[in-house]
Each structure stands twice: as structure tokens, then as C-alpha cells.
Write a protein that holds these residues in place. Structure first.
Motif, mmCIF file in Angstrom:
data_model
loop_
_atom_site.group_PDB
_atom_site.id
_atom_site.type_symbol
_atom_site.label_atom_id
_atom_site.label_comp_id
_atom_site.label_asym_id
_atom_site.label_seq_id
_atom_site.Cartn_x
_atom_site.Cartn_y
_atom_site.Cartn_z
ATOM 1 N N PHE A 30 0.840 -1.198 0.000
ATOM 2 C CA PHE A 30 0.000 0.000 0.000
ATOM 3 C C PHE A 30 0.876 1.250 0.000
ATOM 4 O O PHE A 30 1.984 1.239 0.561
ATOM 5 N N ILE A 41 3.955 0.205 2.284
ATOM 6 C CA ILE A 41 3.633 -0.725 3.385
ATOM 7 C C ILE A 41 3.422 -2.104 2.766
ATOM 8 O O ILE A 41 2.523 -2.284 1.940
ATOM 9 N N ALA A 43 1.953 -5.193 3.034
ATOM 10 C CA ALA A 43 0.934 -5.865 3.858
ATOM 11 C C ALA A 43 1.078 -7.383 3.785
ATOM 12 O O ALA A 43 0.903 -8.084 4.777
ATOM 13 N N GLU A 62 -1.175 -12.480 14.357
ATOM 14 C CA GLU A 62 -1.495 -11.251 15.086
ATOM 15 C C GLU A 62 -2.105 -10.186 14.171
ATOM 16 O O GLU A 62 -1.994 -10.266 12.948
ATOM 17 N N SER A 63 -2.698 -9.199 14.799
ATOM 18 C CA SER A 63 -3.351 -8.120 14.085
ATOM 19 C C SER A 63 -2.355 -7.449 13.128
ATOM 20 O O SER A 63 -1.222 -7.169 13.510
ATOM 21 N N GLY A 64 -2.791 -7.244 11.887
ATOM 22 C CA GLY A 64 -1.937 -6.551 10.915
ATOM 23 C C GLY A 64 -1.006 -7.475 10.143
ATOM 24 O O GLY A 64 -0.198 -7.006 9.335
ATOM 25 N N CYS A 65 -1.120 -8.787 10.342
ATOM 26 C CA CYS A 65 -0.177 -9.695 9.663
ATOM 27 C C CYS A 65 -0.595 -9.975 8.219
ATOM 28 O O CYS A 65 0.141 -10.643 7.490
ATOM 29 N N GLY A 66 -1.764 -9.501 7.800
ATOM 30 C CA GLY A 66 -2.126 -9.633 6.385
ATOM 31 C C GLY A 66 -3.215 -10.644 6.077
ATOM 32 O O GLY A 66 -3.437 -10.990 4.918
ATOM 33 N N LYS A 67 -3.969 -11.067 7.089
ATOM 34 C CA LYS A 67 -5.013 -12.070 6.871
ATOM 35 C C LYS A 67 -6.127 -11.500 5.984
ATOM 36 O O LYS A 67 -6.503 -12.101 4.985
ATOM 37 N N SER A 68 -6.649 -10.339 6.390
ATOM 38 C CA SER A 68 -7.765 -9.763 5.620
ATOM 39 C C SER A 68 -7.316 -9.355 4.230
ATOM 40 O O SER A 68 -8.068 -9.528 3.253
ATOM 41 N N VAL A 69 -6.107 -8.821 4.116
ATOM 42 C CA VAL A 69 -5.630 -8.389 2.797
ATOM 43 C C VAL A 69 -5.548 -9.592 1.862
ATOM 44 O O VAL A 69 -5.905 -9.499 0.684
ATOM 45 N N HIS A 250 -8.952 -14.998 15.464
ATOM 46 C CA HIS A 250 -7.942 -14.864 16.517
ATOM 47 C C HIS A 250 -8.171 -15.899 17.595
ATOM 48 O O HIS A 250 -7.386 -16.021 18.524
HETATM 49 N N1 LIG Z 1 -6.182 0.432 2.652
HETATM 50 C C1 LIG Z 1 -4.998 0.290 3.278
HETATM 51 N N2 LIG Z 1 -4.067 1.264 3.241
HETATM 52 C C2 LIG Z 1 -2.881 1.135 3.855
HETATM 53 N N3 LIG Z 1 -2.503 0.038 4.561
HETATM 54 C C3 LIG Z 1 -3.382 -0.967 4.636
HETATM 55 C C4 LIG Z 1 -4.676 -0.909 4.008
HETATM 56 N N4 LIG Z 1 -5.328 -2.071 4.272
HETATM 57 C C5 LIG Z 1 -4.473 -2.818 5.017
HETATM 58 N N5 LIG Z 1 -3.322 -2.158 5.227
HETATM 59 C C6 LIG Z 1 -2.171 -2.643 6.001
HETATM 60 O O1 LIG Z 1 -1.906 -3.979 5.643
HETATM 61 C C7 LIG Z 1 -1.469 -4.720 6.764
HETATM 62 C C8 LIG Z 1 -2.263 -5.986 6.885
HETATM 63 O O2 LIG Z 1 -3.598 -5.657 7.202
HETATM 64 P P1 LIG Z 1 -4.755 -6.734 7.388
HETATM 65 O O3 LIG Z 1 -6.020 -5.954 7.475
HETATM 66 O O4 LIG Z 1 -4.665 -7.769 6.344
HETATM 67 O O5 LIG Z 1 -4.391 -7.360 8.788
HETATM 68 P P2 LIG Z 1 -5.131 -8.544 9.562
HETATM 69 O O6 LIG Z 1 -4.161 -9.671 9.674
HETATM 70 O O7 LIG Z 1 -6.432 -8.834 8.912
HETATM 71 O O8 LIG Z 1 -5.324 -7.904 11.010
HETATM 72 P P3 LIG Z 1 -6.593 -7.987 12.029
HETATM 73 O O9 LIG Z 1 -6.407 -9.277 12.757
HETATM 74 O O10 LIG Z 1 -6.420 -6.807 12.908
HETATM 75 O O11 LIG Z 1 -7.856 -7.939 11.220
HETATM 76 C C9 LIG Z 1 -1.575 -3.808 7.964
HETATM 77 O O12 LIG Z 1 -0.303 -3.305 8.258
HETATM 78 C C10 LIG Z 1 -2.484 -2.714 7.486
HETATM 79 O O13 LIG Z 1 -2.190 -1.505 8.119
#
Ligand SMILES: Nc1ncnc2c1ncn2[C@@H]1O[C@H](COP(=O)(O)OP(=O)(O)OP(=O)(O)O)[C@@H](O)[C@H]1O
Ligand SMILES: [Mg+2]
Length: 381
Positions: A30, A41, A43, A62-69, A250
Motif C-alpha cells: 500500500f 507498506i 501488507a 497477530e493483528s496486521g499480519c495480512g489475513k484480511s488483505v 484470533h
Molecule cells: N487500505 C490500506 N491502506 C494502507 N494500509 C493498509 C490498508 N489495508 C491494510 N493495510 C495494512 O496492511 C497490513 C495488513 O492488514 P490486514 O487488514 O490484512 O491485517 P489482519 O491480519 O487482517 O489484522 P486484524 O487481525 O487486525 O484484522 C496492515 O499493516 C495494514 O495496516
């Protein structure tokens, strides 16, 4: 039954099925809004995973590790910009999704792959009735007359148990029950409880009978009994339809009860990948070991729980698996092994028939390719 028997009995290469979804070396970055022109960034930095029919693949980390992305990439729901697919592929039964044009993707999204989001209120539109929203999803993907579509919507809501109370109330009155079902279609989301809204979301996701369901924290916002009901429901529907589920959560209890295979992520990469029982009984990556040892046990008499840091700060933890060094970005520079290629410091390496470990790419692993891990395994019922 031993862990070996439980896992081996259900892993038979001669009966291997074709994967539904294969994520291969996916990297997504990103724009850095707080530092324009600075480094992007990262992701997701080379994620690999494979989902088979009737399989639940739990993705933890953990939160932010990239699961949702990762999940949103499969739906092509990453806003571009600021997002960008740097490399890799996501294939649905062999068909590349990342480069699919939007008009094609419209048929896939919600049709062949559906997603349930963590917070149903953000995904249900408050100004449209429940019925309008489900019908829209159905009519977009199926060639049905309106009356058939209404029947399908009612069927989908019935499947997720929305009408259970109505059924009790109108036990002996079929006409009143039918009318009650139709009336419910006219209700707006705010009139429903959290659990009911989540069921509506699931009904919408499942109305078109997708092959793949991406469930991103599907029950986090719900209380424990409703959570269990919804997970049971998903399992039931999965059995009936052969759907593959990517379950992002989680909650390691939810993983233990529902997953077939577990994918552990850290900092945009997969650090461990194994059948659920194997992973719980013998976690091998220090991060996974830290994650599991930080769960309090019922008879735990320790004054302080072990944390992920306790485990990952222990150099001995990185020497447990002969021949490889688990990849860990925070490892002391002096402790890091010599690498074969500084540009590719990481490899998801298969260390056993059913186990993949994120490792440093030491000279011993220089020539190894890292195809997506592939575990056509289901837990016994
Ligand atoms: N639209 C965006 N713009 C900038 N950075 C983003 C965007 N979407 C996600 N990120 C970054 O990508 C990384 C992974 O995010 P993601 O949402 O996949 O985490 P996650 O594992 O799903 O966390 P959680 O358990 O909190 O849901 C994070 O560092 C987040 O800040
Ligand atoms: Mg997330």
C-alpha cells in the motif's frame, strides 16, 4: 486414536482432489499515506496457501499480519491505489483471479467466492431492507424470476435459522408462517440483533451457493453460544455443499474445533502450515509455540503466562528443527544465519509430509522452490 492415525487416515495422495483456491507467492503493498514517497507498506509479502473442497483452512496470526488483505485480494476488493498487487497469483480452480477484468470478477464475487465480514452492520446497508439486499445478491448471479428469487431468499434465511422463532409461534398455522417469512424480508437491519444480522450476512453469502467462503472473523462480535451455533451452521452447510472455507480468526478455540488445516501468519508471511491436530500437539515455529503457550489452561498454576516474546527471545527455540532455521524478522542480526540470497531471505519450506515451516533461505535451501503448501486433509467428523 493417535494423532498419526487421525491425520494419516485422511490424507491419501491417490484420492487427491483439485484445489479450489491456490494462493501462490502473493505480495500486496500500500502507499504510505503518512510518508508519501517513502517505502510502501508491505501488507503481504509472499503468501502461499491452498484450500480444498469441504476443507476449513484456518488463518491465524497477530493483528496486521495480512489475513484480511489476503482474503480481500481473492475478492479483488483491495482499493488500487493505494493498494497494489506486487506479485503472485490467486487461482480459483485454476483460473487466475488477480488479473480478471471487473465484469468477469462481478460474476465470481458473491457467486463463486463469497465473503463474510467481521462486523455485519458495516456490510449490510442500513437503508435497504433485508429482503432487498439478499434479492440483489441473488438476482446478480442467478437467472431467476422474481418469485423464484424470493423463494431462494426465504430458503437461504431458513437455512441460517432466521425463522426458528416464527416456526415456534406459528406451529400449526402454515399460512401465517408463510406470511411471517415474507414480512421479515421487509425488515431493516437495525431491527435485528447482532446474531441475527450475522445470520443474514451468512444467508446473503450462501444464497448463491459459492464454492469458496472467506469468513473473516465471522463470529468475533457475537456471544459464545451464538458463535458456536453459527460455526456449526457453517460446518453443516459445508458438508452439504462441499464448500471450502477460509476461516480467519484470533480465537484458537474456534480453530481447534473447526479447522482441518491451519495456516499461521506473521508479518505478511506464512510461518507454519499443518493439519490442526499436528499443529496443536507439536507446534514447531517459535511464533506458533509462543501463541499456543500464551493460552491459559484451566489448571494453570503459573503466576504469569508465557508470552510470544518469551519464546521468540529464546535462541534454543530456533534450533529445534534440524537443518533449518525458522524465519523470524526480529532475530538479532548476529544470530541470523548466512543466507543464500539476501533478496529472498525467506522460504516456506516443507519439513515433513504434512508440515511447512517459514525458514531463512540458508545456502542449504538455495535451490529449493517453494510451491504453495497443499494439504488435502479433513479432520474426522
Ligand atoms: N487500505 C490500506 N491502506 C494502507 N494500509 C493498509 C490498508 N489495508 C491494510 N493495510 C495494512 O496492511 C497490513 C495488513 O492488514 P490486514 O487488514 O490484512 O491485517 P489482519 O491480519 O487482517 O489484522 P486484524 O487481525 O487486525 O484484522 C496492515 O499493516 C495494514 O495496516
Ligand atoms: Mg483483518
Amino acid at each position: 486414536m493417535s494423532v498419526q492415525a487421525r491425520t494419516k487416515g485422511f490424507l491419501d495422495a491417490s484420492k487427491a482432489t483439485v484445489p479450489l483456491l491456490s494462493v501462490s507467492d502473493l505480495a500486496v503493498s500500500f502507499d504510505n499515506a503518512s510518508n508519501p514517497g517513502g517505502p510502501r507498506i508491505q501488507a503481504v509479502a509472499g503468501v502461499n496457501m491452498t484450500l480444498f473442497p469441504r476443507q476449513t483452512l484456518a488463518v491465524v496470526g497477530e493483528s496486521g499480519c495480512g489475513k484480511s488483505v489476503t482474503a480481500m485480494s481473492a475478492m479483488q476488493l483491495i482499493p488500487r491505489p493505494p493498494g497494489r498487487f506486487d506479485r503472485g497469483s490467486i487461482r480459483l480452480e485454476g483460473r487466475e483471479l488477480l488479473t480478471l477484468p471487473e465484469h468477469e470478477m462481478l460474476k465470481v464475487r458473491g457467486g463463486e467466492i463469497a465473503m463474510i465480514f467481521q462486523e455485519p452492520m458495516t456490510s449490510l446497508n442500513p437503508v435497504y431492507s433485508i429482503g432487498d439486499q439478499i434479492l440483489e445478491a441473488i438476482l446478480l448471479h442467478q437467472r431467476l424470476e422474481m418469485t423464484q428469487a424470493i423463494e431462494r431468499a426465504i430458503g437461504a434465511l431458513d437455512e441460517v435459522g432466521i425463522y426458528n422463532r416464527l416456526k415456534e409461534r406459528f406451529k400449526a398455522d402454515a399460512l401465517a408462517l408463510a406470511q411471517g417469512k415474507r414480512d421479515l424480508l421487509d425488515e431493516y437491519p437495525h431491527r435485528f440483533s447482532g446474531g441475527m444480522r450475522q445470520r443474514v450476512m451468512i444467508a446473503m453469502a450462501l444464497a448463491c451457493q459459492p464454492k469458496v467462503l472467506l469468513a473473516d472473523e465471522p463470529t468475533t462480535a457475537l456471544d459464545v453460544t451464538i458463535q458456536a451455533q453459527i460455526l456449526d451452521l457453517l460446518r453443516q452447510l459445508q458438508r452439504d455443499r462441499g464448500m471450502g472455507i477460509m476461516l480467519i480468526t484470533h480465537n484458537l478455540g474456534v480453530v481447534a474445533e473447526n479447522a482441518d488445516v491451519v495456516c499461521v501468519m506473521y508479518a505478511g508471511r506464512v510461518v507454519e502450515y499443518a493439519p490442526v491436530f499436528d499443529l496443536f500437539e507439536n507446534p514447531m515455529h517459535p511464533y506458533t509455540r509462543g501463541l499456543f503457550s500464551s493460552i491459559p489452561g484451566l489448571h494453570d498454576m503459573r503466576s504469569r503466562l508465557t508470552t510470544v516474546e518469551d519464546v521468540t527471545n529464546d535462541p534454543a527455540e530456533f534450533r529445534r528443527v534440524p537443518g533449518v532455521v525458522p524465519w523470524w524478522p526480529h532475530m538479532d542480526a548476529a544470530a541470523r544465519p548466512a543466507l543464500a540470497d539476501a533478496r529472498e531471505p525467506y522460504i516456506l519450506h516443507q519439513i515433513g509430509p504434512q508440515r511447512w515451516l517459514g525458514c531463512w533461505r540458508t545456502p542449504d535451501l538455495a535451490g529449493h522452490a517453494s510451491p504453495p503448501p497443499s494439504l488435502d486433509y479433513r479432520r474426522p467428523d
